[in-house]
Every structure is written in C-alpha cells, then in structure tokens.
Scaffold this motif. Structure first.
Motif, PDB file in Angstrom:
ATOM      1  N   ASN A  87      18.401  39.507  68.661  1.00  0.00           N
ATOM      2  CA  ASN A  87      19.817  39.152  68.710  1.00  0.00           C
ATOM      3  C   ASN A  87      20.041  37.646  68.604  1.00  0.00           C
ATOM      4  OD1 ASN A  87      20.809  41.752  68.743  1.00  0.00           O
ATOM      5  ND2 ASN A  87      20.844  41.894  70.976  1.00  0.00           N
ATOM      6  N   ALA A  88      19.097  36.858  69.112  1.00  0.00           N
ATOM      7  CA  ALA A  88      19.194  35.412  68.930  1.00  0.00           C
ATOM      8  C   ALA A  88      19.064  35.053  67.455  1.00  0.00           C
ATOM      9  CB  ALA A  88      18.117  34.698  69.747  1.00  0.00           C
ATOM     10  N   ALA A  89      18.181  35.762  66.745  1.00  0.00           N
ATOM     11  CA  ALA A  89      18.022  35.522  65.309  1.00  0.00           C
ATOM     12  C   ALA A  89      19.286  35.920  64.557  1.00  0.00           C
ATOM     13  CB  ALA A  89      16.818  36.299  64.781  1.00  0.00           C
ATOM     14  N   ARG A  90      19.869  37.055  64.903  1.00  0.00           N
ATOM     15  CA  ARG A  90      21.049  37.559  64.212  1.00  0.00           C
ATOM     16  C   ARG A  90      22.300  36.718  64.496  1.00  0.00           C
ATOM     17  NH1 ARG A  90      20.943  43.049  62.523  1.00  0.00           N
ATOM     18  NH2 ARG A  90      23.092  43.392  63.224  1.00  0.00           N
ATOM     19  N   PRO A 102      24.095  35.918  56.463  1.00  0.00           N
ATOM     20  CA  PRO A 102      25.077  35.469  57.454  1.00  0.00           C
ATOM     21  C   PRO A 102      24.739  35.971  58.848  1.00  0.00           C
ATOM     22  CG  PRO A 102      25.951  37.316  56.219  1.00  0.00           C
ATOM     23  CD  PRO A 102      24.647  36.951  55.561  1.00  0.00           C
ATOM     24  N   ALA A 103      25.296  35.301  59.843  1.00  0.00           N
ATOM     25  CA  ALA A 103      25.171  35.789  61.210  1.00  0.00           C
ATOM     26  C   ALA A 103      25.824  37.164  61.304  1.00  0.00           C
ATOM     27  CB  ALA A 103      25.835  34.823  62.179  1.00  0.00           C
ATOM     28  N   VAL A 104      25.223  38.034  62.093  1.00  0.00           N
ATOM     29  CA  VAL A 104      25.741  39.396  62.275  1.00  0.00           C
ATOM     30  C   VAL A 104      25.747  39.722  63.764  1.00  0.00           C
ATOM     31  CG1 VAL A 104      25.177  40.359  60.016  1.00  0.00           C
ATOM     32  CG2 VAL A 104      23.407  40.254  61.763  1.00  0.00           C
ATOM     33  N   ASN A 181      15.538  42.716  57.133  1.00  0.00           N
ATOM     34  CA  ASN A 181      15.711  43.863  58.019  1.00  0.00           C
ATOM     35  C   ASN A 181      16.314  43.427  59.352  1.00  0.00           C
ATOM     36  OD1 ASN A 181      15.178  46.399  57.000  1.00  0.00           O
ATOM     37  ND2 ASN A 181      13.144  46.573  57.881  1.00  0.00           N
ATOM     38  N   ILE A 182      15.770  42.355  59.918  1.00  0.00           N
ATOM     39  CA  ILE A 182      16.258  41.851  61.202  1.00  0.00           C
ATOM     40  C   ILE A 182      17.706  41.400  61.098  1.00  0.00           C
ATOM     41  CG2 ILE A 182      15.990  39.953  62.871  1.00  0.00           C
ATOM     42  CD1 ILE A 182      12.917  40.195  62.352  1.00  0.00           C
ATOM     43  N   MET A 183      18.075  40.804  59.975  1.00  0.00           N
ATOM     44  CA  MET A 183      19.416  40.240  59.799  1.00  0.00           C
ATOM     45  C   MET A 183      20.417  41.217  59.185  1.00  0.00           C
ATOM     46  SD  MET A 183      19.284  37.193  61.039  1.00  0.00           S
ATOM     47  CE  MET A 183      20.844  36.536  60.408  1.00  0.00           C
TER      48      MET A 183
END
Length: 214
Positions: A87-90, A102-104, A181-183
């Motif tokens: 979630n910190a990455a997103r 983009p941030a999600v 995938n993470i984002m």
C-alpha cells in the motif's frame, strides 16, 4: 555459495467467471541474479500488454526517481508487513520499467488469497521447483478459485531467495511486470505468504496473490 534470487510474474485480467485459468509464459531471461517472465491473459474488453491497469500513461522521458518504501516493522506479522509495503508503493506514482503508473487506492487483506499463496509457496519449497504452474499442474487462478474466492480479475507474483519482505518488495518493484501487478488498479485485495525449506534450492519461496472479487 550465495543463493540467487528469482522472480516470476503471472497476470490474469479476466472478466468472466471466477473459475478460469491461464497459462504461464515459457520465456525466461537470465540476467545474472534474477529470472523474470511475464504472462497476460485477456478476455472481453480488458487491455492487452504487460499492464493490467487501464489508467497508466507512457513515460515522457522525464521520469522522476521512484519513491522509496518504508522499511517494514520486523516485529509485525508478515501479513501486516506485506500489506503495508504494497500500500505504501501504491500510494505514490512510480515508473515500472519506464511506464509511469499513477497512485492507486490501498488494497485490503484477504485470507483466502493468503491461503492460496501459502499453498503455492509450500509446494515450491517442498517439491523444490519455481514456477507459476503448480506441482499438480494448477495455475494461479485455479489455486485462488480452490479457496472459494469468486474473482473478477486475479494475478500472481512469485519470487525465491529474498530474505525478508523488504528485499522481496525491492526485487518486485524493480521488475516492470511485477511492479505493474503491485500498482494495478484492477485489484482491490491481496494475500501473500512465504515458506522456508533449507533443503530446497533457494531456501525461501514467496507468493503474492492479487484479485478483485465479483
């Protein structure tokens, strides 16, 4: 001898029922310290290519440095560490192989996805293999469905040899397909697990499962 670290990605962007599957890419590249492969299965009106997010944009050549991820609290559970790191990455836009994502919004933890991840990490560790295809021939979507999760879209990241959440997240975020995938905005939930077997080739095996329920 230093253990190598490995990465594999499988991405499924499916709009059908939550009982489908997919196929793993047979393309594996060796760049010294890690192996990566990617797969995208599309159905209906979902996008093609390596990203499962329809809201990403191309890099214009002025990509900023990617934001750093806080070091997970070693006293918290693996689930808490992994969810916090993802979630910190997103939460911040980042470049995944030169493509700006983009941030999600944050994901929530799902225990069915965690169990599917645990089953696959256990099989890789205990049967000493590294692949999205399970020892019994199952694919990521099969394992998620087997846990009773009724999904609209599902994806999987796997890795082997990284010692902790911080190390494996760094590996995944530095790999374009895993990073996407993470984002991805296609997913709203996740689960993950790692299993250690000192007698196996890589010692520790990681699985991340991402999904959006129907």
């Amino acid at each position: 001898m230093r253990k190598l670290s490995l990465l594999l990605i499988s991405m499924f962007v499916v709009t059908g029922c939550g009982s489908g599957g997919g196929s793993e890419s047979g393309t594996v590249t060796d760049n010294g310290s890690s192996n990566t492969s990617s797969n995208v299965v599309n159905s209906g009106d979902t996008n093609t290519g390596g990203s499962s997010s329809g809201s990403s944009s191309s890099n214009d050549g002025n990509t900023p440095s990617n934001p750093t991820i806080p070091t997970p609290d070693p006293n918290s559970s693996l689930a808490d560490q992994m969810l916090a790191a993802v979630n910190a990455a997103r939460a911040q836009a980042r470049s995944c192989g030169g493509e700006m994502m983009p941030a999600v919004g944050p994901l929530t933890w799902d225990y069915s996805l965690e169990q599917a991840a645990f089953v696959h990490s256990s099989n890789m560790a205990n049967y000493n293999f590294f692949s999205h295809t399970g020892q019994d021939g199952t694919q990521p979507a099969d394992r998620v469905s087997a846990q009773g999760y009724n999904w609209r879209s599902v994806g999987e990241n796997i890795a082997a040899g990284q010692k902790d959440v911080s190390a494996v997240m760094t590996s995944w975020l530095n790999s374009p397909g895993h990073c996407k995938n993470i984002m991805s905005a296609n997913y709203t939930q996740m689960g993950a697990a790692s299993v250690t077997n000192s007698g196996s080739q890589y010692g520790i095996y990681w699985t991340q499962n991402f999904a959006r329920p129907r």
